[in-house]
Design an enzyme around this catalytic site. Structure first.
Site, PDB file in Angstrom:
ATOM      1  N   CYS A  56    -119.227 -17.454  11.658  1.00  0.00           N
ATOM      2  CA  CYS A  56    -118.638 -16.767  12.807  1.00  0.00           C
ATOM      3  C   CYS A  56    -119.355 -15.448  13.127  1.00  0.00           C
ATOM      4  O   CYS A  56    -119.647 -14.675  12.216  1.00  0.00           O
ATOM      5  CB  CYS A  56    -117.162 -16.514  12.522  1.00  0.00           C
ATOM      6  SG  CYS A  56    -116.324 -15.464  13.702  1.00  0.00           S
ATOM      7  N   PRO A  57    -119.672 -15.159  14.399  1.00  0.00           N
ATOM      8  CA  PRO A  57    -119.425 -15.972  15.606  1.00  0.00           C
ATOM      9  C   PRO A  57    -120.540 -16.979  15.905  1.00  0.00           C
ATOM     10  O   PRO A  57    -120.450 -17.712  16.872  1.00  0.00           O
ATOM     11  CB  PRO A  57    -119.355 -14.914  16.704  1.00  0.00           C
ATOM     12  CG  PRO A  57    -120.322 -13.865  16.256  1.00  0.00           C
ATOM     13  CD  PRO A  57    -120.182 -13.811  14.744  1.00  0.00           C
ATOM     14  N   GLY A  58    -121.609 -16.957  15.084  1.00  0.00           N
ATOM     15  CA  GLY A  58    -122.634 -17.979  15.274  1.00  0.00           C
ATOM     16  C   GLY A  58    -124.053 -17.471  15.439  1.00  0.00           C
ATOM     17  O   GLY A  58    -124.909 -18.203  15.937  1.00  0.00           O
ATOM     18  N   GLY A  59    -124.320 -16.236  15.033  1.00  0.00           N
ATOM     19  CA  GLY A  59    -125.673 -15.684  15.176  1.00  0.00           C
ATOM     20  C   GLY A  59    -126.734 -16.504  14.462  1.00  0.00           C
ATOM     21  O   GLY A  59    -127.808 -16.765  15.013  1.00  0.00           O
ATOM     22  N   ASP A  67    -116.385 -21.279   8.662  1.00  0.00           N
ATOM     23  CA  ASP A  67    -115.783 -19.951   8.808  1.00  0.00           C
ATOM     24  C   ASP A  67    -114.360 -20.108   9.333  1.00  0.00           C
ATOM     25  O   ASP A  67    -114.105 -20.955  10.196  1.00  0.00           O
ATOM     26  CB  ASP A  67    -116.598 -19.088   9.779  1.00  0.00           C
ATOM     27  CG  ASP A  67    -116.373 -17.600   9.555  1.00  0.00           C
ATOM     28  OD1 ASP A  67    -115.200 -17.156   9.593  1.00  0.00           O
ATOM     29  OD2 ASP A  67    -117.359 -16.877   9.330  1.00  0.00           O
ATOM     30  N   ASP A 107    -113.012 -21.547   3.880  1.00  0.00           N
ATOM     31  CA  ASP A 107    -113.636 -20.461   3.131  1.00  0.00           C
ATOM     32  C   ASP A 107    -115.035 -20.906   2.709  1.00  0.00           C
ATOM     33  O   ASP A 107    -115.198 -21.969   2.107  1.00  0.00           O
ATOM     34  CB  ASP A 107    -112.784 -20.152   1.899  1.00  0.00           C
ATOM     35  CG  ASP A 107    -113.299 -18.958   1.107  1.00  0.00           C
ATOM     36  OD1 ASP A 107    -114.484 -18.582   1.265  1.00  0.00           O
ATOM     37  OD2 ASP A 107    -112.520 -18.401   0.310  1.00  0.00           O
ATOM     38  N   ASP A 167    -124.907 -15.630   5.471  1.00  0.00           N
ATOM     39  CA  ASP A 167    -124.987 -14.185   5.715  1.00  0.00           C
ATOM     40  C   ASP A 167    -123.594 -13.574   5.582  1.00  0.00           C
ATOM     41  O   ASP A 167    -123.136 -12.842   6.456  1.00  0.00           O
ATOM     42  CB  ASP A 167    -125.581 -13.914   7.107  1.00  0.00           C
ATOM     43  CG  ASP A 167    -125.859 -12.434   7.345  1.00  0.00           C
ATOM     44  OD1 ASP A 167    -126.124 -11.708   6.366  1.00  0.00           O
ATOM     45  OD2 ASP A 167    -125.803 -11.996   8.515  1.00  0.00           O
ATOM     46  N   LYS A 198    -126.261  -8.384   0.199  1.00  0.00           N
ATOM     47  CA  LYS A 198    -125.943  -7.016   0.594  1.00  0.00           C
ATOM     48  C   LYS A 198    -126.247  -6.081  -0.578  1.00  0.00           C
ATOM     49  O   LYS A 198    -125.915  -6.377  -1.729  1.00  0.00           O
ATOM     50  CB  LYS A 198    -124.478  -6.903   1.004  1.00  0.00           C
ATOM     51  CG  LYS A 198    -124.033  -7.951   2.028  1.00  0.00           C
ATOM     52  CD  LYS A 198    -124.892  -7.962   3.291  1.00  0.00           C
ATOM     53  CE  LYS A 198    -124.494  -9.097   4.224  1.00  0.00           C
ATOM     54  NZ  LYS A 198    -125.322  -9.150   5.443  1.00  0.00           N
TER      55      LYS A 198
END
EC number: 2.1.1.186
Length: 361
Positions: A220-223, A239, A259, A276, A305
């Site tokens: 989400c949102p789909g990048g 998602d 999840d 990501d 991260k």
């Protein structure tokens, strides 16, 4: 040349310095690093006259996490006048012969970027002078060394060279990507850059081809899903949040409201796994290891991260653990690479390719 100049993201000089110090030591090269916070570069100063040359040749740029680009260099030039910068710079490059390209650059900082217009203008007379001295060929050649001149201030520059087979093809090590107007988020550029960096262009038609199946964990949102869809892949987007409407309208995306840490693919036909998710890096790494051990994908690209401190130490430990765990579970052939990409911020991107020599069915 005794030194090595490395470009990095501003704020990551300490991490880049720790990495080059360790990697140079592994090659038996002694020296120390000069680095200042937010300069967006570090300089490894070797003890022997040819240490920079050795590093430029023997240390693969692609094996470094935090360096975008590197070149062998001499000491900082800071004693030339504004009236004649060409002569001292040309004289500093007498060790370089028959180079195929000239790049007059700056570090990636707002202050240094103010010199960009000057660098473009200065390139013309400098190129002419270097051709007269035999430093540059009359015509550009992608097979010859690249001359680098990096202005860190109006009258201060590092000069040197990189080898064309161990150098970023991009100016300052930064790929110039355009944000697609119909992409759901700017994160899409991270996966686009990752594909460009990790997958050789001549292999895009096979490893990034239309019709492959992919899974995007935390989509989400789909990048990231956007990059898979535009390459013609069929995507399982995982998602609990909503996906971009236009992506869903393509008919290439199946949205699973689940999840990302619990989802399991129904079939073993997934080529690409991408992820990501904003989560602790060790937890994401464990998830990728689990998928690899289960044999649920062929290639994966995922982001880790970064913590606020000891970033190089943390990433190195995670990668070492992953390497060991895969081996312990019978996966002896794989390619694992990691890079702090230009479009990454406080994160690094990892590429894992399982059994590269085995065909994908």
């Amino acid at each position: 040349m005794k030194n090595l100049f490395l470009y990095c993201r501003a704020g990551y000089e300490k991490d880049c310095a720790a990495e080059i110090q360790q990697r140079a030591a592994e090659l038996g090269i002694g020296g120390f690093v000069k680095a200042n916070r937010d300069d967006a570069y570090v300089v490894f100063q070797g003890f022997s006259p040819d240490d920079g040359d050795r590093l430029a040749k023997e240390l693969p740029l692609d094996s470094l996490i935090f360096a975008r680009q590197m070149f062998a260099c001499g000491d900082l030039l800071d004693d030339f006048s504004p009236e004649d910068r060409v002569t001292p710079i040309a004289e500093s490059l007498t060790e370089v012969e028959r180079a195929g390209e000239l790049r007059v650059e700056t570090p990636d900082t707002n202050e240094a970027k103010e010199l960009s217009a000057f660098c473009r203008k200065f390139t013309v007379p400098l190129r002419q002078a270097l051709k007269k001295r035999g430093v540059l060929l009359d015509k550009e050649s992608s097979r010859r060394p690249i001359v680098h001149v990096c202005f860190v201030a109006p009258n201060k520059a590092f000069t040197g060279y990189s080898l064309s087979n161990n150098s970023s093809p991009h100016f300052m090590g930064i790929p110039r990507l355009k944000f697609p107007a119909d992409a759901p988020s700017r994160s899409t550029l991270k996966l686009d850059e990752a594909f460009i960096h990790f997958i050789p262009r001549e292999e895009h038609e096979t490893r990034l081809r239309s019709g492959l199946n992919a899974v995007d964990l935390g989509a989400c949102p789909g990048g990231w899903t956007y990059q898979l869809v535009r390459r013609g892949m069929m995507v399982h987007a995982i998602d609990n949040g909503p996906m971009n409407h236009d992506l869903m309208e393509t008919g290439q995306v199946t949205h699973h409201r689940a999840d990302g840490f619990k989802f399991e693919p129904a079939r073993r036909n997934i080529y690409w796994l991408v992820c990501d998710m904003v989560e602790k890096p060790a937890r994401v790494a464990e998830l990728m290891e689990y998928w690899a051990i289960q044999g649920w994908f062929k290639e994966a690209i995922f982001n880790l991260k970064l913590p606020m401190k000891s970033r190089y130490k943390e990433v190195s430990q995670i990668l070492a653990n992953m390497h060991a765990i895969l081996k312990e579970n019978g996966i002896h052939e794989f390619h694992l690479a990691c890079k702090h990409l230009y479009h990454d911020r406080d994160e690094v991107t990892v590429h894992l390719w399982l059994r590269p020599s085995s065909p994908w069915i």
